[in-house]
Design an enzyme around this catalytic site. Structure first.
Site, mmCIF file in Angstrom:
data_model
loop_
_atom_site.group_PDB
_atom_site.id
_atom_site.type_symbol
_atom_site.label_atom_id
_atom_site.label_comp_id
_atom_site.label_asym_id
_atom_site.label_seq_id
_atom_site.Cartn_x
_atom_site.Cartn_y
_atom_site.Cartn_z
ATOM 1 N N SER A 119 0.746 -1.338 -0.037
ATOM 2 C CA SER A 119 -0.026 0.115 0.022
ATOM 3 C C SER A 119 0.781 1.197 -0.125
ATOM 4 C CB SER A 119 -0.955 -0.016 1.337
ATOM 5 O OG SER A 119 -0.181 -0.104 2.398
ATOM 6 N N HIS A 140 -2.873 -2.855 -5.993
ATOM 7 C CA HIS A 140 -3.486 -2.578 -4.518
ATOM 8 C C HIS A 140 -4.916 -2.433 -4.386
ATOM 9 C CE1 HIS A 140 -3.467 1.172 -1.653
ATOM 10 N NE2 HIS A 140 -3.474 0.014 -0.879
ATOM 11 N N GLU A 152 -5.693 -0.321 -7.769
ATOM 12 C CA GLU A 152 -4.480 0.557 -8.489
ATOM 13 C C GLU A 152 -3.599 -0.255 -9.051
ATOM 14 O OE1 GLU A 152 -4.129 4.777 -6.027
ATOM 15 O OE2 GLU A 152 -3.516 2.747 -5.033
ATOM 16 N N ASN A 190 -3.613 6.648 -1.447
ATOM 17 C CA ASN A 190 -2.823 6.693 -0.102
ATOM 18 C C ASN A 190 -2.144 7.709 -0.075
ATOM 19 O OD1 ASN A 190 -4.414 4.505 0.287
ATOM 20 N ND2 ASN A 190 -2.591 3.129 0.791
HETATM 21 N N1 3HC Z 1 -16.097 -7.359 4.419
HETATM 22 C C1 3HC Z 1 -17.005 -7.636 3.287
HETATM 23 N N2 3HC Z 1 -18.186 -6.994 3.242
HETATM 24 C C2 3HC Z 1 -18.217 -6.072 4.143
HETATM 25 C C3 3HC Z 1 -17.450 -5.838 5.194
HETATM 26 C C4 3HC Z 1 -16.329 -6.510 5.256
HETATM 27 N N3 3HC Z 1 -15.439 -6.446 6.028
HETATM 28 N N4 3HC Z 1 -18.032 -4.709 5.879
HETATM 29 C C5 3HC Z 1 -19.340 -4.432 5.357
HETATM 30 N N5 3HC Z 1 -19.388 -5.178 4.286
HETATM 31 C C6 3HC Z 1 -20.551 -5.163 3.287
HETATM 32 C C7 3HC Z 1 -21.766 -5.656 4.016
HETATM 33 O O1 3HC Z 1 -21.813 -7.018 4.067
HETATM 34 C C8 3HC Z 1 -22.931 -4.761 3.302
HETATM 35 O O2 3HC Z 1 -23.164 -5.462 2.051
HETATM 36 P P1 3HC Z 1 -24.529 -5.659 1.539
HETATM 37 O O3 3HC Z 1 -24.839 -4.176 0.843
HETATM 38 O O4 3HC Z 1 -24.341 -6.514 0.165
HETATM 39 O O5 3HC Z 1 -25.497 -6.056 2.163
HETATM 40 C C9 3HC Z 1 -22.406 -3.574 3.062
HETATM 41 O O6 3HC Z 1 -20.625 -3.814 2.920
HETATM 42 C C10 3HC Z 1 -22.449 -2.413 3.820
HETATM 43 O O7 3HC Z 1 -22.308 -2.899 5.128
HETATM 44 P P2 3HC Z 1 -22.914 -2.273 6.413
HETATM 45 O O8 3HC Z 1 -24.386 -2.137 6.087
HETATM 46 O O9 3HC Z 1 -22.736 -3.546 7.584
HETATM 47 O O10 3HC Z 1 -22.244 -1.117 7.006
HETATM 48 P P3 3HC Z 1 -22.125 0.176 6.397
HETATM 49 O O11 3HC Z 1 -23.000 0.735 5.363
HETATM 50 O O12 3HC Z 1 -21.551 1.042 7.569
HETATM 51 O O13 3HC Z 1 -20.864 -0.186 5.284
HETATM 52 C C11 3HC Z 1 -18.481 -0.031 4.964
HETATM 53 C C12 3HC Z 1 -19.668 -0.601 5.808
HETATM 54 C C13 3HC Z 1 -18.448 -0.935 3.645
HETATM 55 C C14 3HC Z 1 -16.966 -0.557 5.645
HETATM 56 C C15 3HC Z 1 -18.436 1.592 4.616
HETATM 57 O O14 3HC Z 1 -18.529 2.187 5.782
HETATM 58 C C16 3HC Z 1 -17.463 1.924 3.608
HETATM 59 O O15 3HC Z 1 -17.245 1.891 2.594
HETATM 60 N N6 3HC Z 1 -16.483 2.511 4.285
HETATM 61 C C17 3HC Z 1 -15.188 3.210 3.796
HETATM 62 C C18 3HC Z 1 -14.126 2.392 3.404
HETATM 63 C C19 3HC Z 1 -12.942 3.002 2.869
HETATM 64 O O16 3HC Z 1 -12.974 3.928 2.490
HETATM 65 N N7 3HC Z 1 -12.039 1.835 2.521
HETATM 66 C C20 3HC Z 1 -10.756 2.465 1.888
HETATM 67 C C21 3HC Z 1 -9.777 2.386 3.059
HETATM 68 S S1 3HC Z 1 -8.091 2.654 2.621
HETATM 69 C C22 3HC Z 1 -7.458 1.299 2.022
HETATM 70 O O17 3HC Z 1 -8.023 0.397 2.218
HETATM 71 C C23 3HC Z 1 -5.956 1.324 1.648
HETATM 72 C C24 3HC Z 1 -4.819 0.622 2.135
HETATM 73 O O18 3HC Z 1 -3.693 0.653 1.554
HETATM 74 C C25 3HC Z 1 -4.882 1.117 3.659
#
Ligand code: 3HC
Length: 290
Positions: A119, A140, A152, A190
């Protein structure tokens, strides 16, 4: 190249998510982790997520079974001997990744493409541990992998156009949108979001605003699914600290300097959701309780 067998190195949060998505797209997947316990935890998290989708009526029982049947767990990396495409998703540490790539280079068929889910590291530093730099690149993914649409693809100065094309097509077959990113630490996403995340931590550290207000302001003011500090807890504070250290060392730009508060939290073992405590407090199922 016709990709049939895919290998995933690491069955943690990212590795298990990638395994699930790849198997969902119909590929046969072998996933490796160093010990049985880590492998079991990762595979159980896949089963748990698939069951949730079945319960919500979003996945048929037959599809769940075909996904699970397509996944094979192993603690023996020599099982990657027949893989066409391998994605490494171990901790973001250069020495560990170089060791993994050197082993993969010896084990995998000559035609196999080796991708890193790094990352923040330069992919060429990882590729140089192999004798097939033209077939090494970054892929990524974002957390949670089954939900996040972006991948990415990181092309180094040595990656061939053919490798980029095959990998881009593979990413699209996984249902992702692919962008081509530069082989510079942080790539595109990132590198941009690190600045915002560090600013949010510093705002808390300097007591300019409280945790909940910082998160609510960003979440509602930018129409984001969650607050920034909550998101950092989800990604893992140790992973982020390692990434910021690397950005800071590379660019020597103070905007990437990791905040002292982040260093102290990692030293205390407050790594975010996975350890039960970060900016928020979590129960054993990862639900926020404080
Ligand atoms: N794994 C798989 N699916 C998941 C999950 C997980 N850990 N968490 C949530 N989901 C799914 C749920 O099953 C649900 O699916 P559905 O719509 O088919 O029923 C959907 O996501 C929505 O989940 P929830 O209703 O439980 O909860 P939220 O609506 O609050 O969504 C979230 C949770 C998907 C985590 C949302 O808050 C989100 O998109 N957050 C932002 C995530 C983000 O920005 N990620 C990038 C991080 S940076 C990165 O990864 C880079 C790295 O290099 C560090």
């Amino acid at each position: 190249m016709n990709i049939k067998k895919v290998g995933i190195v690491g069955c943690g949060i990212m590795g298990s998510g990638i395994t699930q998505v790849v198997a969902h797209s119909g590929y046969s997947v072998t996933v490796f982790d160093i010990n049985e316990a880590a492998l079991k935890t990762g595979l159980e998290s896949i089963r748990f997520r698939l069951q949730k989708s079945v319960d919500k009526g979003k996945l048929s029982i037959e599809k769940r079974e075909s996904i699970l049947a397509g996944i094979r767990g192993t603690t023996d990396i020599s099982d990657f001997g027949n893989c066409d495409f391998v994605i490494e998703a171990v901790f973001d540490n250069l020495e560990i990744k170089r060791k993994v790539f050197s082993e993969l280079d010896n084990i995998c068929p000559k035609h196999a493409i080796l991708a890193s889910n790094a990352s923040s590291l330069s992919i060429i530093d990882i590729a140089a541990a192999t004798k097939r730099m033209d077939k090494v690149l970054g892929m990524h993914f974002f957390n949670p992998v089954p939900v996040m649409k972006l991948v990415e693809v990181v092309k180094t100065i040595a990656t061939s156009e053919e490798t980029v094309e095959i990998s881009k097509e593979f990413g699209e077959k996984l249902g992702k949108t692919v962008v081509i990113a530069p082989d510079m630490p942080g790539y595109i996403h990132n590198r941009l979001t690190a600045v915002l995340s560090i600013a949010a931590i510093k705002m808390l550290e300097d007591k300019i605003a409280g945790r909940d207000d910082i998160d609510t302001a960003l979440k509602l003011g930018s129409n984001l699914p969650m607050g920034r500090l909550e998101l950092l807890d989800m990604v893992g504070l140790d992973t982020l600290l390692e990434g910021y250290e690397n950005l800071y060392q590379t660019y020597k730009d103070p905007k990437y300097a990791p905040p002292l508060l982040l260093k102290q939290m990692v030293a205390a073992g407050w790594l975010g959701r996975k350890s039960g405590r970060g900016f928020y407090i979590y129960d054993k199922n990862g639900n926020k309780i404080g």
